[in-house]
Design a protein around this motif. Structure first.
Motif, PDB file in Angstrom:
ATOM      1  N   ASP A  92      28.779 -67.790 -31.994  1.00 16.84           N
ATOM      2  CA  ASP A  92      27.873 -67.173 -31.024  1.00 16.84           C
ATOM      3  C   ASP A  92      28.091 -67.816 -29.656  1.00 16.84           C
ATOM      4  O   ASP A  92      28.257 -69.015 -29.522  1.00 16.84           O
ATOM      5  CB  ASP A  92      26.419 -67.301 -31.480  1.00 16.84           C
ATOM      6  N   HIS A  93      28.173 -67.003 -28.659  1.00 18.30           N
ATOM      7  CA  HIS A  93      28.379 -67.406 -27.261  1.00 18.30           C
ATOM      8  C   HIS A  93      29.755 -68.008 -26.988  1.00 18.30           C
ATOM      9  O   HIS A  93      29.938 -68.664 -25.973  1.00 18.30           O
ATOM     10  CB  HIS A  93      27.264 -68.337 -26.790  1.00 18.30           C
ATOM     11  N   GLY A  94      30.722 -67.797 -27.879  1.00 19.56           N
ATOM     12  CA  GLY A  94      32.083 -68.156 -27.528  1.00 19.56           C
ATOM     13  C   GLY A  94      32.804 -69.126 -28.435  1.00 19.56           C
ATOM     14  O   GLY A  94      32.926 -68.882 -29.626  1.00 19.56           O
ATOM     15  N   PRO A  95      33.287 -70.262 -27.871  1.00 22.93           N
ATOM     16  CA  PRO A  95      34.214 -71.154 -28.566  1.00 22.93           C
ATOM     17  C   PRO A  95      33.703 -71.640 -29.912  1.00 22.93           C
ATOM     18  O   PRO A  95      32.503 -71.812 -30.066  1.00 22.93           O
ATOM     19  CB  PRO A  95      34.373 -72.333 -27.596  1.00 22.93           C
ATOM     20  N   PRO A  96      34.645 -71.889 -30.824  1.00 23.92           N
ATOM     21  CA  PRO A  96      36.071 -71.614 -30.694  1.00 23.92           C
ATOM     22  C   PRO A  96      36.372 -70.132 -30.917  1.00 23.92           C
ATOM     23  O   PRO A  96      35.696 -69.471 -31.697  1.00 23.92           O
ATOM     24  CB  PRO A  96      36.691 -72.463 -31.802  1.00 23.92           C
ATOM     25  N   VAL A  97      37.379 -69.642 -30.236  1.00 20.78           N
ATOM     26  CA  VAL A  97      37.796 -68.241 -30.369  1.00 20.78           C
ATOM     27  C   VAL A  97      39.060 -68.199 -31.212  1.00 20.78           C
ATOM     28  O   VAL A  97      39.993 -68.963 -30.969  1.00 20.78           O
ATOM     29  CB  VAL A  97      38.047 -67.599 -28.980  1.00 20.78           C
ATOM     30  N   ARG A  98      39.082 -67.337 -32.203  1.00 18.88           N
ATOM     31  CA  ARG A  98      40.261 -67.146 -33.053  1.00 18.88           C
ATOM     32  C   ARG A  98      40.814 -65.752 -32.777  1.00 18.88           C
ATOM     33  O   ARG A  98      40.284 -64.756 -33.277  1.00 18.88           O
ATOM     34  CB  ARG A  98      39.887 -67.316 -34.523  1.00 18.88           C
ATOM     35  N   TRP A  99      41.857 -65.705 -31.938  1.00 24.01           N
ATOM     36  CA  TRP A  99      42.459 -64.430 -31.552  1.00 24.01           C
ATOM     37  C   TRP A  99      43.239 -63.851 -32.716  1.00 24.01           C
ATOM     38  O   TRP A  99      43.878 -64.571 -33.474  1.00 24.01           O
ATOM     39  CB  TRP A  99      43.373 -64.620 -30.339  1.00 24.01           C
ATOM     40  N   ARG A 100      43.189 -62.546 -32.855  1.00 25.68           N
ATOM     41  CA  ARG A 100      43.924 -61.856 -33.912  1.00 25.68           C
ATOM     42  C   ARG A 100      45.177 -61.212 -33.333  1.00 25.68           C
ATOM     43  O   ARG A 100      45.139 -60.661 -32.234  1.00 25.68           O
ATOM     44  CB  ARG A 100      43.052 -60.765 -34.533  1.00 25.68           C
ATOM     45  N   PRO A 101      46.279 -61.251 -34.069  1.00 20.22           N
ATOM     46  CA  PRO A 101      47.494 -60.580 -33.580  1.00 20.22           C
ATOM     47  C   PRO A 101      47.225 -59.084 -33.393  1.00 20.22           C
ATOM     48  O   PRO A 101      46.519 -58.470 -34.206  1.00 20.22           O
ATOM     49  CB  PRO A 101      48.509 -60.809 -34.686  1.00 20.22           C
ATOM     50  N   GLN A 102      47.768 -58.522 -32.337  1.00 17.52           N
ATOM     51  CA  GLN A 102      47.589 -57.105 -32.044  1.00 17.52           C
ATOM     52  C   GLN A 102      48.934 -56.400 -32.144  1.00 17.52           C
ATOM     53  O   GLN A 102      49.972 -56.967 -31.773  1.00 17.52           O
ATOM     54  CB  GLN A 102      47.019 -56.906 -30.626  1.00 17.52           C
ATOM     55  N   PRO A 103      48.934 -55.160 -32.643  1.00 15.36           N
ATOM     56  CA  PRO A 103      50.196 -54.406 -32.700  1.00 15.36           C
ATOM     57  C   PRO A 103      50.712 -54.135 -31.297  1.00 15.36           C
ATOM     58  O   PRO A 103      49.941 -53.927 -30.363  1.00 15.36           O
ATOM     59  CB  PRO A 103      49.809 -53.106 -33.405  1.00 15.36           C
ATOM     60  N   ARG A 104      52.007 -54.176 -31.149  1.00 14.85           N
ATOM     61  CA  ARG A 104      52.619 -53.891 -29.838  1.00 14.85           C
ATOM     62  C   ARG A 104      52.695 -52.396 -29.639  1.00 14.85           C
ATOM     63  O   ARG A 104      52.966 -51.653 -30.563  1.00 14.85           O
ATOM     64  CB  ARG A 104      53.995 -54.499 -29.748  1.00 14.85           C
ATOM     65  N   ALA A 105      52.457 -51.987 -28.404  1.00 11.40           N
ATOM     66  CA  ALA A 105      52.482 -50.547 -28.072  1.00 11.40           C
ATOM     67  C   ALA A 105      53.893 -50.018 -28.004  1.00 11.40           C
ATOM     68  O   ALA A 105      54.829 -50.689 -27.784  1.00 11.40           O
ATOM     69  CB  ALA A 105      51.786 -50.313 -26.747  1.00 11.40           C
TER      70      ALA A 105
END
Length: 105
Positions: A92-105
């Motif tokens: 909640d309210h941020g950190p830590p953030v775990r970014w997920r891989p995104q498909p390339r366009a």
């Protein structure tokens, strides 16, 4: 602002300019309003960003998600209806953030 109030709707729409990227952001917000109020807000935003299909729009949000480890989901909905992407998970309210891989366009 109240989603059902026509004067407030005009104010909200006045912040949308042609040829500019429209960004609607909210964070830790949905849990504080009733379901019918959220439905009205969501409908207003979706209507506003679909007025001109040539104008880019994105709707990022950070709200409670379904992942019990990260707790909150950072999502983005583009002007293409129904294309919400989960970009990351976080506390909640941020950190830590775990970014997920995104498909390339």
């Amino acid at each position: 602002m109240r989603a059902g109030n026509p004067e407030d709707r005009v104010t909200l729409l006045s912040y949308i300019w042609p040829d500019e990227l429209t960004v609607i952001w909210h964070s830790v917000f949905r849990q504080y309003i009733e379901a019918q109020e959220w439905a009205a807000i969501e409908a207003s935003i979706l209507q506003a960003v679909s007025v001109d299909p040539g104008r880019p729009a994105v709707w990022p949000a950070m709200e409670p998600g379904h992942d019990h480890v990260t707790g909150f989901a950072l999502t983005a909905l583009t002007d293409a209806p129904g294309e919400e992407r989960v970009l990351a998970g976080c506390r909640d309210h941020g950190p830590p953030v775990r970014w997920r891989p995104q498909p390339r366009a």
